[in-house]
Scaffold this motif. Structure first.
Motif, PDB file in Angstrom:
ATOM      1  N   ALA A   1       0.832  -1.207   0.000  1.00 28.29           N
ATOM      2  CA  ALA A   1       0.000   0.000   0.000  1.00 28.29           C
ATOM      3  C   ALA A   1       0.866   1.256   0.000  1.00 28.29           C
ATOM      4  O   ALA A   1       0.572   2.231  -0.705  1.00 28.29           O
ATOM      5  CB  ALA A   1      -0.931  -0.003   1.215  1.00 28.29           C
TER       6      ALA A   1
ATOM      7  N   TYR B   1      -4.500   2.589   7.466  1.00 23.85           N
ATOM      8  CA  TYR B   1      -4.456   1.442   6.557  1.00 23.85           C
ATOM      9  C   TYR B   1      -4.484   0.128   7.330  1.00 23.85           C
ATOM     10  O   TYR B   1      -5.144  -0.831   6.929  1.00 23.85           O
ATOM     11  CB  TYR B   1      -3.203   1.513   5.683  1.00 23.85           C
TER      12      TYR B   1
ATOM     13  N   ASP C   1      -4.294   5.370  -4.864  1.00 24.72           N
ATOM     14  CA  ASP C   1      -5.148   5.383  -3.683  1.00 24.72           C
ATOM     15  C   ASP C   1      -5.856   6.728  -3.649  1.00 24.72           C
ATOM     16  O   ASP C   1      -5.592   7.602  -4.476  1.00 24.72           O
ATOM     17  CB  ASP C   1      -4.350   5.144  -2.390  1.00 24.72           C
TER      18      ASP C   1
END
Length: 303
Positions: A190, A205, A283
């Motif tokens: 991520a 996250y 994202d």
């Protein structure tokens, strides 16, 4: 959360806002659950006068899974595609697009605005193009389309680096046996695909990943959805038929689906608006919620 029977499978969904307002359907990305569209983002859209509906795609979250199919062999998939053969896969992006249309039917919604991110953007593109090509099947079901960090399937576009592909497809430890190892791998990926313009909020996250695990854990679903993407082919001829208002949003820093893919999407769709966002990767940081929501609303109001 609610469950509806759609296309002979269960789809999990929830809804924000007034049920009498125009609907926005949020479609999640590869291997991710509907909660990737955060509650706060959904509420921002709902406050603009929309009924906001998010759902778990088939094979993720609380919707029906296809885990009875064999684990995907990436080498066999690539070999079949390179030889022009149709690999044996459990479903395609076209099946997933029919799920979204089926969700509208189940909720008695005639038309909606579609917003998709990453793989979800591809699904939303297919819905919008099919609505124009097969008017008898999906008559005027799409009011507008917002495609976020997605692509067209154009084989000439630059591809993700082998390093990032390896990170994405590397098997992770079982979170119920090695939670720390699982989290470390997921957080590393991520962070790698996040943009440089906004701080990576590791605690947020981590909480999101843990919530997804609690909702459902199916390590094979990502491979099955990758296969669905792989056989979708070049969608540009279909995209050229779209006549509804379209916004294409892409992060300038996106290392997974490169900005050229967003530019190609906007070029393929007549009249599409392209919004390239500095500092945004693959994202949507909370600092961009209002910018993205404003763009979705602007596109919806063009209809």
């Amino acid at each position: 959360m609610n469950i509806l029977k759609v296309n002979n499978i269960d789809l999990a969904y929830d809804s924000f806002g007034n049920e009498n307002d125009e609907a926005i359907i949020l479609i999640a990305g590869l291997g991710t659950q509907m909660i990737r569209w955060s509650d706060s983002f959904c509420r921002i859209l709902a406050a603009k006068g929309f009924r906001v509906i998010r759902f778990d795609n088939r094979d993720v979250g609380c919707s029906t899974h296809f885990s009875h199919y064999p684990t995907l062999d990436f080498n066999a998939l690539a070999t079949a595609l390179m030889s022009g053969q149709r690999p044996d896969i459990p479903y395609t992006l076209y099946d997933m697009s029919k799920d979204a249309i089926g969700l509208l039917d189940a909720l008695s919604i005639d038309r909606a605005h579609f917003v998709g991110r990453s793989m979800g953007g591809m699904i939303a593109q297919i819905i919008a193009s099919i609505a124009q090509i097969i008017a008898s099947e999906y008559p005027e079901r799409v009011l507008s389309l917002t495609s976020i960090m997605s692509s067209t399937g154009n084989p000439a576009l630059p591809q993700t680096s082998p390093e990032i592909m390896a990170m994405m497809t590397k098997p992770a430890p079982n979170p119920f046996e090695d939670e720390a190892g699982f989290l470390a791998q997921k957080l590393s990926f991520a962070k790698r695909i996040a943009g440089t313009g906004y701080p990576f909020e590791e605690d947020s996250y981590r909480a999101l990943i843990l919530e997804e695990i609690q909702r459902d854990y199916d390590p094979g679903s990502v491979g099955r959805q990758i296969a669905a993407m792989a056989v979708a082919g070049d969608r540009r001829p279909r995209l050229a038929t779209i006549k509804v208002p379209v916004l294409v949003i892409h992060g300038v820093d996106d290392p997974l689906i490169l900005p050229a893919c967003g530019e190609d999407t906007a070029t393929a769709i007549p009249g599409a608006e392209l919004m390239l966002v500095d500092g945004m990767g693959h994202d949507i940081p909370h600092q961009l919620y209002k910018v993205i929501a404003d763009g979705i609303e602007r596109t919806a109001r063009r209809n």
